[in-house]
Design a protein around this motif. Structure first.
Motif, mmCIF file in Angstrom:
data_model
loop_
_atom_site.group_PDB
_atom_site.id
_atom_site.type_symbol
_atom_site.label_atom_id
_atom_site.label_comp_id
_atom_site.label_asym_id
_atom_site.label_seq_id
_atom_site.Cartn_x
_atom_site.Cartn_y
_atom_site.Cartn_z
ATOM 1 N N PRO A 113 -34.257 25.142 63.779
ATOM 2 C CA PRO A 113 -33.545 24.276 64.731
ATOM 3 C C PRO A 113 -34.421 23.726 65.851
ATOM 4 O O PRO A 113 -34.280 22.562 66.236
ATOM 5 C CB PRO A 113 -32.440 25.195 65.275
ATOM 6 C CG PRO A 113 -32.196 26.181 64.178
ATOM 7 C CD PRO A 113 -33.522 26.407 63.535
ATOM 8 N N ARG A 114 -35.348 24.532 66.375
ATOM 9 C CA ARG A 114 -36.188 24.034 67.465
ATOM 10 C C ARG A 114 -37.137 22.942 66.984
ATOM 11 O O ARG A 114 -37.373 21.952 67.690
ATOM 12 C CB ARG A 114 -36.973 25.187 68.091
ATOM 13 C CG ARG A 114 -36.093 26.174 68.847
ATOM 14 C CD ARG A 114 -36.939 27.155 69.631
ATOM 15 N NE ARG A 114 -36.119 28.153 70.306
ATOM 16 C CZ ARG A 114 -36.601 29.129 71.057
ATOM 17 N NH1 ARG A 114 -37.910 29.247 71.231
ATOM 18 N NH2 ARG A 114 -35.793 29.992 71.645
ATOM 19 N N ASP A 115 -37.689 23.114 65.794
ATOM 20 C CA ASP A 115 -38.553 22.071 65.239
ATOM 21 C C ASP A 115 -37.747 20.799 64.994
ATOM 22 O O ASP A 115 -38.225 19.685 65.241
ATOM 23 C CB ASP A 115 -39.195 22.541 63.933
ATOM 24 C CG ASP A 115 -40.223 23.635 64.137
ATOM 25 O OD1 ASP A 115 -40.902 23.628 65.188
ATOM 26 O OD2 ASP A 115 -40.350 24.503 63.250
ATOM 27 N N GLY A 173 -42.324 26.289 63.081
ATOM 28 C CA GLY A 173 -43.628 25.780 62.695
ATOM 29 C C GLY A 173 -43.833 25.653 61.208
ATOM 30 O O GLY A 173 -44.894 25.221 60.765
ATOM 31 N N SER A 174 -42.813 26.020 60.425
ATOM 32 C CA SER A 174 -42.908 25.956 58.974
ATOM 33 C C SER A 174 -41.737 25.167 58.403
ATOM 34 O O SER A 174 -40.690 25.038 59.042
ATOM 35 C CB SER A 174 -42.913 27.361 58.360
ATOM 36 O OG SER A 174 -44.056 28.085 58.744
ATOM 37 N N GLN A 203 -46.887 16.504 57.954
ATOM 38 C CA GLN A 203 -46.163 15.789 58.997
ATOM 39 C C GLN A 203 -44.707 15.676 58.561
ATOM 40 O O GLN A 203 -44.418 15.446 57.387
ATOM 41 C CB GLN A 203 -46.780 14.404 59.175
ATOM 42 C CG GLN A 203 -46.175 13.581 60.293
ATOM 43 C CD GLN A 203 -46.838 12.214 60.371
ATOM 44 O OE1 GLN A 203 -46.373 11.262 59.740
ATOM 45 N NE2 GLN A 203 -47.946 12.125 61.098
ATOM 46 N N LEU A 204 -43.788 15.827 59.511
ATOM 47 C CA LEU A 204 -42.362 15.740 59.212
ATOM 48 C C LEU A 204 -41.726 14.761 60.185
ATOM 49 O O LEU A 204 -41.968 14.819 61.393
ATOM 50 C CB LEU A 204 -41.706 17.119 59.349
ATOM 51 C CG LEU A 204 -40.204 17.209 59.073
ATOM 52 C CD1 LEU A 204 -39.893 16.928 57.616
ATOM 53 C CD2 LEU A 204 -39.679 18.592 59.461
ATOM 54 N N SER A 205 -40.913 13.843 59.647
ATOM 55 C CA SER A 205 -40.245 12.866 60.498
ATOM 56 C C SER A 205 -38.882 12.533 59.914
ATOM 57 O O SER A 205 -38.577 12.853 58.760
ATOM 58 C CB SER A 205 -41.090 11.593 60.629
ATOM 59 O OG SER A 205 -41.303 11.007 59.345
ATOM 60 N N ARG A 206 -38.073 11.891 60.731
ATOM 61 C CA ARG A 206 -36.743 11.475 60.288
ATOM 62 C C ARG A 206 -36.828 10.109 59.626
ATOM 63 O O ARG A 206 -37.444 9.189 60.163
ATOM 64 C CB ARG A 206 -35.785 11.420 61.482
ATOM 65 C CG ARG A 206 -34.368 10.993 61.136
ATOM 66 C CD ARG A 206 -33.506 10.910 62.382
ATOM 67 N NE ARG A 206 -32.148 10.514 62.065
ATOM 68 C CZ ARG A 206 -31.742 9.237 61.950
ATOM 69 N NH1 ARG A 206 -32.615 8.259 62.146
ATOM 70 N NH2 ARG A 206 -30.495 8.962 61.666
ATOM 71 N N PHE A 207 -36.226 9.982 58.441
ATOM 72 C CA PHE A 207 -36.109 8.680 57.784
ATOM 73 C C PHE A 207 -34.966 7.931 58.466
ATOM 74 O O PHE A 207 -33.841 8.427 58.542
ATOM 75 C CB PHE A 207 -35.824 8.863 56.295
ATOM 76 C CG PHE A 207 -35.525 7.581 55.570
ATOM 77 C CD1 PHE A 207 -36.535 6.659 55.324
ATOM 78 C CD2 PHE A 207 -34.233 7.286 55.148
ATOM 79 C CE1 PHE A 207 -36.249 5.469 54.661
ATOM 80 C CE2 PHE A 207 -33.949 6.110 54.489
ATOM 81 C CZ PHE A 207 -34.956 5.194 54.240
ATOM 82 N N TYR A 224 -50.770 16.808 61.550
ATOM 83 C CA TYR A 224 -50.013 17.589 60.570
ATOM 84 C C TYR A 224 -49.664 18.937 61.189
ATOM 85 O O TYR A 224 -50.310 19.951 60.933
ATOM 86 C CB TYR A 224 -50.828 17.747 59.283
ATOM 87 C CG TYR A 224 -51.246 16.435 58.681
ATOM 88 C CD1 TYR A 224 -50.293 15.577 58.132
ATOM 89 C CD2 TYR A 224 -52.573 16.021 58.682
ATOM 90 C CE1 TYR A 224 -50.652 14.353 57.590
ATOM 91 C CE2 TYR A 224 -52.946 14.800 58.144
ATOM 92 C CZ TYR A 224 -51.983 13.968 57.605
ATOM 93 O OH TYR A 224 -52.335 12.749 57.075
ATOM 94 N N PRO A 225 -48.603 18.973 61.988
ATOM 95 C CA PRO A 225 -48.334 20.144 62.821
ATOM 96 C C PRO A 225 -47.526 21.266 62.173
ATOM 97 O O PRO A 225 -47.425 22.354 62.735
ATOM 98 C CB PRO A 225 -47.548 19.550 63.991
ATOM 99 C CG PRO A 225 -46.820 18.385 63.383
ATOM 100 C CD PRO A 225 -47.736 17.831 62.337
ATOM 101 N N LEU A 226 -46.913 21.011 61.012
ATOM 102 C CA LEU A 226 -46.069 22.016 60.368
ATOM 103 C C LEU A 226 -46.717 22.517 59.095
ATOM 104 O O LEU A 226 -47.494 21.810 58.449
ATOM 105 C CB LEU A 226 -44.694 21.440 60.047
ATOM 106 C CG LEU A 226 -43.830 21.006 61.240
ATOM 107 C CD1 LEU A 226 -42.533 20.390 60.746
ATOM 108 C CD2 LEU A 226 -43.540 22.183 62.153
ATOM 109 N N VAL A 227 -46.375 23.748 58.698
ATOM 110 C CA VAL A 227 -46.891 24.335 57.466
ATOM 111 C C VAL A 227 -45.806 24.258 56.400
ATOM 112 O O VAL A 227 -44.704 24.779 56.574
ATOM 113 C CB VAL A 227 -47.313 25.801 57.675
ATOM 114 C CG1 VAL A 227 -47.675 26.441 56.345
ATOM 115 C CG2 VAL A 227 -48.498 25.884 58.633
ATOM 116 N N LEU A 228 -46.140 23.596 55.294
ATOM 117 C CA LEU A 228 -45.220 23.488 54.158
ATOM 118 C C LEU A 228 -45.381 24.678 53.227
ATOM 119 O O LEU A 228 -46.491 25.083 52.899
ATOM 120 C CB LEU A 228 -45.507 22.202 53.381
ATOM 121 C CG LEU A 228 -44.840 22.065 51.999
ATOM 122 C CD1 LEU A 228 -43.327 21.934 52.151
ATOM 123 C CD2 LEU A 228 -45.419 20.880 51.238
#
Length: 906
Positions: free
Chosen positions: A618-620, A654-655, A695-699, A580-584
Motif C-alpha cells: 500500500p505505501r508503494d 519496495g518489492s 520501474q512501476l507506474s500507473r497506466f 528502477y526503484p522496486l524489486v520484481l
C-alpha cells in the motif's frame, strides 16, 4: 458403460501425485486421487482435480505443418532430418540444438539426449528444468559428488522442525503442504518456519515468518552455520569422519557478525536468534527449498549454504532430517536422470569425466560422444541470436514466454534458419515462429514414466486415443534419428523398451559407485511395464529393496566418499536505482501452471485469478499514485508489461510480485519475462527471476471494460486486455487509453453479432458508463460494461448469466444493472475453485455461525476437496471477526471501502 479407471500420474508439479482417471459414457473424464500412491495417498490440488477439463481436443495441433501448410509425417520428418544433417555437415555438430521440457516423459527425454550427445555428437541439449532446478543440481554435485536428493516426503511429516525457504508450498506444491499441515495438526509441537520475502498463503501454518530480503538467503544460512559453531551445536564426529572443508566454511561464515547478517537479510537480530536457536536445538530438522532459492544469481551458493548447516549437524540421511529440494515440473527429476541438462550425461554420469563418456559411448554403441558441456538455456538462445546455432528443435515448452529476456528469444527464433517445434496445442507464442510444427501426444495419450521430487518413478498411462495425427515424442525423435542414419540404435518398438535400456544403462559398470541405479528394471518387458508400480531409486539389480534415504552411512559420491562443505559468502545484491526503484519477484499462482497452455483451457481454474496482476504494498502504491484495480505498467529498458494492480500488505515494501503464467493468447502485454534480464548463476547457469529492479507506474486509462460472451472473441486492439475461459463462454477485461470509439460497433464485433441485433443499451453521460447486452434465441450472446473507473460488476455473477434464460424481456434489465434482480444471488469472487464457492457464500456462512474452516466447509463445501483454499477461508474468518473486508486474492484484510473494486476487478 463407463470404462474402468486408469492408474496414472498428474502432469503438473514435481510432487508426482497418483491419479485415477475414468472415461465416462458421455465422453467426459473423471479424475480422482489415487489413495494407493505414496506421493499423495489420494490427495489432489485444484489443478489435479480439474485435469478432466483440460483433455479436450479443441485447440489441438492435429497434423504436421511446413511453413504454415499441412504436410504428412514423412514429408515433415524427412525435412527435419535432412536439414539437421546438412547443417551438421556444413557447420559442425554444435550448430544444432534441442531445447526440451520437464513435460516430457523419461522415455522421450532419453532418446532425445541419446540422439544429441551420442550420435550427433554435441551436448547442445538443455531443458526448461534449467530455469527451475539447475542450482539444486549444481549444489548437490558440489556437496555430495552427485545430484542426489537425500530424503523422502515422509521426512516432511517426521521432522520436528520444517524450514520452508523460498517456497510458497501452499500454492506451488499443495499436496506437500497438505501433508505437512496434517502432520502439524497431529503433532502441534511441530514447528514450521517460513523464509520468504512475501507473506504467502504458506504462512498460514508457519510459527515463524522471516521476511528475508530478496537474495538474503546466503547471508541467513551462512549466519546459521556460524551460530551453530559458536553455540556448540555441531556433530563433530560426523564432520570429522564424513566431510571435508568445514574449517574453511566456518571461517568465512564467522566473518559476518549477527548485526551484519541482520542488515543483509532485512531480518531483525532477535528474529534471527530465535530461528537459529530453534534450529540448533531441534534434532529432527528438514529444510525444504524451491524456486526462491534456485532462481537466483547466487542460487548454487544458497543451496550449499543450506546443505552446510545440515552437514554440520549430521542431520542428513535420517528420518525427519535433511535438505530437500522440491522440483517445479512433473519430470524435472527424470530429465536430470536421463541427462537432459547440457552439462550432464545420462544416468547421472559426468560429461567432463572421460571414463563416464567412454562408458556411455560403449553402452550406446555410439559413433561419437559429446566431449564437453553444451549450451545452457540462456546461452543456447543467445547462440541462436548470434547465428552459431542454425537449427533448433523445441519440444513441449514455450520459451518465448518462459525464458528470461523473451524479446531476445523471440527475435532469435525469427531469424533462425530452421526452427522445429513439437507441441500439443495449435497456438503458442513459440509455435507461431516454427518452420516445422509437429503434433505431439498429450497427457492422457502418452505412455511412459516420470520421476518426482523424492526419486519416485511412476507410470503415466494412456486412457485416450491421440487426436488427428498426434504421436508420442519418443516416436517422433526416433523417426528423425533413423532418417539421419542411426536406425539400429533407435529402432524401439515401445516406451517399455526404452525404459528398460535406461534402467540397464543406470546399472552398467556401476557396482554401487553411482547414486542413480534402477538396474532391477533392466529386464522389464511390456507386460511388466504396464503393471509397474511406483518405486523409489536406488533399486539395483539382484538386491533386496535398499534404503529410501541416502547418506545415513556417511558415504557420499565424491572421490574420497566424503561430503564437501562449500564456503559461501553473500555477494553484492542487484541494486535498485532512481530509475528502477522496486524489486520484481515472479512466480506461480494457485490454479495456473507455467504458460497456461493446459490450465487456460479449464473454466474452473480461471475462476480464482482470471487476469495477470502485480502485488504492490500500500505505501508503494500511494507513492506511485496507483489505486487497487488500476492497470499498472512494469518496465525495464525496452521491455514493459501491463497488469492489474493488486494492493496488499502481504507484499513487502519496495518489492512487487507478478505471476509468470500469462502469454500472448490470454493477455495483450503480460509476458512478465519481457522485463527479466538474462542474469544467471555463474555455476549453474540458472536465470535469476526473483530479483529484478524495475520501474512501476500507473497506466492512464481513459476507459475500463469487462465483458462476458458466449463465443471466443477475436484479437482485440484494446491497450490492455486479458481473456479467460469461463463456464459456457469467455470473459475479458479491458483498458483503453482513449474513450473515443463507436462502442456499439465495438460490442457487436466483440460478440460476433450484427450491429442491429437484439440489444439492450445503457449510457450515462455524467459517469461515462456504457453497458451493452446482446441476445440471441433468449440467451445472452454477450454483455459489455464500460466505465471511467474499474468496472464494479461481480464477474462470477455475470458469467452465470450466460446460462440463464432471458425469454422474459424484464429479466434482461438485471444484465444492464450489473447485479441480480429480486431473489437473485451473487456468489462473489471465487475462493474455492473445486466447488465454485464465492466469498459472499463464505461470509454468509460465517454470519450464520460458522466459526472455523471446517464449519465453513460443512456449510458450503469450500476447502473440502483439494484444500488449497483453506488458508484463504481462514483469512476471511479472521477478517470477519474484525469486521473488515477481504479482497478476492485472499490477502490480508483491507478496509471495506476497497472491497468493491478489488473483488470486482480482479
Amino acid at each position: 458403460m463407463d470404462a474402468p479407471a486408469t492408474r496414472t500420474t498428474c502432469p503438473y508439479c514435481g510432487v508426482g501425485c497418483g491419479v485415477l482417471v475414468a472415461r465416462n459414457a458421455d465422453g467426459t473424464v473423471t479424475v480422482r486421487g489415487d489413495t494407493e500412491h505414496p506421493a499423495n495417498f489420494g490427495r489432489l490440488c485444484s489443478k489435479g482435480s480439474a485435469l478432466g477439463e483440460t483433455v479436450g481436443f479443441e485447440d489441438r495441433l492435429l497434423a504436421p505443418q511446413i511453413n504454415g501448410r499441412r504436410a504428412n509425417w514423412n514429408e515433415a520428418l524427412d525435412l527435419v532430418a535432412a536439414t539437421f544433417s546438412r547443417t551438421i555437415a556444413e557447420h559442425g555438430p554444435d550448430s544444432v540444438a534441442f531445447y526440451v521440457s520437464g513435460q516430457l516423459l523419461n522415455e522421450d527425454y532419453y532418446v532425445a539426449n541419446k540422439l544429441m550427445k551420442g550420435f550427433i555428437g554435441s551436448a547442445n541439449i538443455d531443458t526448461n528444468s534449467r530455469l527451475c532446478m539447475a542450482s539444486s543440481v549444481a549444489g548437490h554435485r558440489r556437496a555430495f559428488g552427485a545430484d542426489t536428493v537425500p530424503g523422502t516426503y515422509e521426512d516432511l511429516e517426521l521432522g520436528d522442525l520444517v524450514v520452508l525457504v523460498g517456497s510458497n508450498l501452499a500454492w506451488c506444491h499443495p499436496v506437500l503442504y497438505q501433508r505437512i499441515a496434517a502432520a502439524k495438526q497431529k503433532r502441534p509441537q511441530m514447528r514450521i518456519v517460513l523464509i520468504d520475502p512475501r507473506r504467502t498463503m504458506t504462512a498460514d501454518i508457519a510459527d515463524i515468518h522471516l521476511a528475508v530480503r530478496p537474495d538474503g538467503d546466503v547471508a541467513l544460512f551462512t549466519g546459521l552455520l556460524a551460530w551453530l559453531a559458536d553455540h556448540d551445536a555441531l556433530d563433530r564426529a560426523f564432520i570429522a569422519a564424513h566431510t571435508n572443508g568445514f574449517d574453511d566454511a566456518v571461517a568465512v561464515a564467522k566473518a559476518l557478525s549477527l548485526d551484519e547478517i541482520a542488515d543483509q537479510t532485512g531480518v531483525p537480530a532477535d528474529e534471527l536468534r530465535a530461528f537459529y536457536t530453534l534450529f540448533a536445538h531441534t534434532e529432527k530438522a528438514v529444510t525444504v527449498y524451491s524456486q526462491g532459492v534456485n532462481q537466483s544469481s547466487a542460487g548454487t551458493d544458497k543451496v550449499n549454504a543450506i546443505i552446510n548447516c545440515h552437514l554440520a549437524t549430521g542431520r542428513i540421511g535420517k528420518p525427519g532430517t535433511g535438505p530437500f529440494s522440491v522440483t517445479g515440473q512433473p519430470n524435472a527429476m527424470g530429465g536430470r536422470e536421463v541427462g537432459g541438462l547440457a552439462n550432464m550425461l545420462a544416468a547421472h554420469m559426468e560429461i567432463e569425466n572421460p571414463e563416464h563418456r567412454d562408458r556411455v559411448q560403449r553402452f550406446w554403441g555410439a559413433p561419437r560422444i559429446a566431449s564437453q558441456a553444451g549450451l545452457k538455456a540462456v546461452e543456447m538462445f543467445r547462440a541462436v541470436a548470434g547465428g552459431r546455432v542454425k537449427a533448433i528443435w523445441i519440444m513441449g515448452t514455450n520459451p518465448v514466454v518462459s525464458m528470461p529476456e523473451v524479446g531476445l528469444v523471440e527475435a532469435a527464433l525469427k531469424t533462425c534458419p530452421f526452427v522445429v517445434v513439437s507441441d500439443v496445442v495449435s497456438e503458442t507464442d513459440t509455435l507461431r515462429l516454427a518452420h516445422i510444427k509437429l503434433p505431439a501426444a498429450a497427457w492422457g495419450e502418452k505412455d511412459g514414466t516420470v520421476t518426482n521430487s523424492e526419486r519416485r518413478v511412476s507410470r503415466q498411462r494412456p486412457f485416450l486415443p491421440s487426436p488427428g495425427e498426434a504421436r508420442p515424442d519418443w516416436e517422433i525423435v526416433c523417426d528423425v534419428a533413423q532418417r539421419m542414419g542411426f536406425g539400429k540404435a533407435f529402432s524401439y518398438a515401445s516406451a517399455a523398451e526404452i525404459f528398460a535400456e535406461h534402467a540397464a544403462l543406470s546399472a552398467f559398470e556401476n557396482e554401487g559407485t553411482r547414486d542413480f541405479d534402477i538396474g532391477a528394471y533392466a529386464g522389464l518387458d511390456i507386460a511388466q511395464f504396464e503393471k509397474l508400480a511406483p518405486f523409489q531409486w536406488p533399486s539395483p539389480s539382484g538386491q533386496a529393496r535398499q534404503r529410501s534415504r541416502f547418506f545415513a552411512d556417511g558415504q557420499f559420491f565424491t572421490a574420497d566418499s566424503k561430503a564437501r562443505f562449500v564456503a559461501t559468502l553473500p555477494k553484492p545484491e542487484t541494486r535498485t536505482s532512481d530509475a528502477y526503484p522496486l524489486v520484481l519477484n515472479t512466480g506461480r499462482v494457485r490454479d495456473h501452471w507455467h504458460t497456461m497452455t493446459r490450465t487456460g483451457r479449464s473454466p474452473r481454474l480461471s475462476q480464482h485469478l482470471a487476469e495477470p496482476f502485480a502485488e504492490i504494498h500500500p505505501r508503494d502504491a500511494r507513492r506511485l499514485g496507483i489505486c487497487d484495480a488500476d492497470i499498472a505498467c512494469l518496465s525495464i529498458g525496452a521491455g514493459s508489461v501491463l497488469v492489474r494492480a493488486f494492493i496488499t500488505p502481504t507484499q513487502a515494501r519496495g518489492s512487487v510480485f507478478v505471476p509468470m503464467h500469462w502469454n500472448g493468447q490470454f493477455a495483450s502485454a503480460a509476458r512478465i519475462n519481457c522485463v527479466v534480464p538474462s542474469t544467471t548463476d555463474a555455476v549453474s547457469g540458472q536465470p535469476a527471476f526473483k530479483h529484478v529492479p524495475v520501474q512501476l507506474s500507473r497506466f492512464d486509462a481513459a476507459l475500463y471494460g469487462f465483458a462476458v460472451l458466449r463465443e471466443k472473441p477475436a484479437a482485440s486492439d484494446a491497450d490492455y486486455w486479458a481473456l479467460a475461459k469461463c463456464r459456457d463462454g469467455w470473459r475479458v477485461e479491458f483498458a483503453f487509453a482513449s474513450a473515443a470509439r463507436d462502442w456499439r460497433a465495438f460490442a457487436a464485433e466483440l460478440f460476433g453479432c450484427s450491429i442491429d441485433a437484439d440489444i439492450l443499451l445503457y449510457q450515462d453521460a455524467t459517469t461515462g458508463q456504457k453497458r451493452f447486452a446482446f441476445f440471441a434465441d433468449d440467451r445472452l450472446a454477450g454483455a459489455l460494461f464500460l466505465g471511467a473507473e474499474p468496472v464494479r460488476v461481480s464477474r462470477d455473477w455475470a458469467v452465470d448469466q450466460l446460462r440463464a434464460d432471458f425469454a422474459q424481456p424484464r429479466s434482461r434489465l438485471a444484465i444492464i444493472a450489473g447485479r441480480p434482480g429480486a431473489g437473485g444471488t451473487d456468489r462473489g469472487a471465487t475462493v474455492c475453485s473445486c466447488f465454485s464457492v464465492g466469498i459472499n457464500q463464505i461470509t454468509a456462512a460465517i454470519a450464520e455461525g460458522c466459526a472455523s474452516v471446517e464449519a465453513v466447509g460443512q456449510a458450503t463445501q469450500a476447502g473440502t476437496n483439494c484444500g488449497s483454499c483453506r488458508a484463504e477461508i481462514k483469512k476471511i474468518l479472521n477478517a470477519s471477526c474484525r469486521g473488515a473486508g477481504v479482497n478476492s486474492l485472499g490477502g490480508e484484510p483491507q478496509p471495506a471501502s476497497v472491497l468493491p473494486s478489488a473483488a470486482a476487478a480482479i
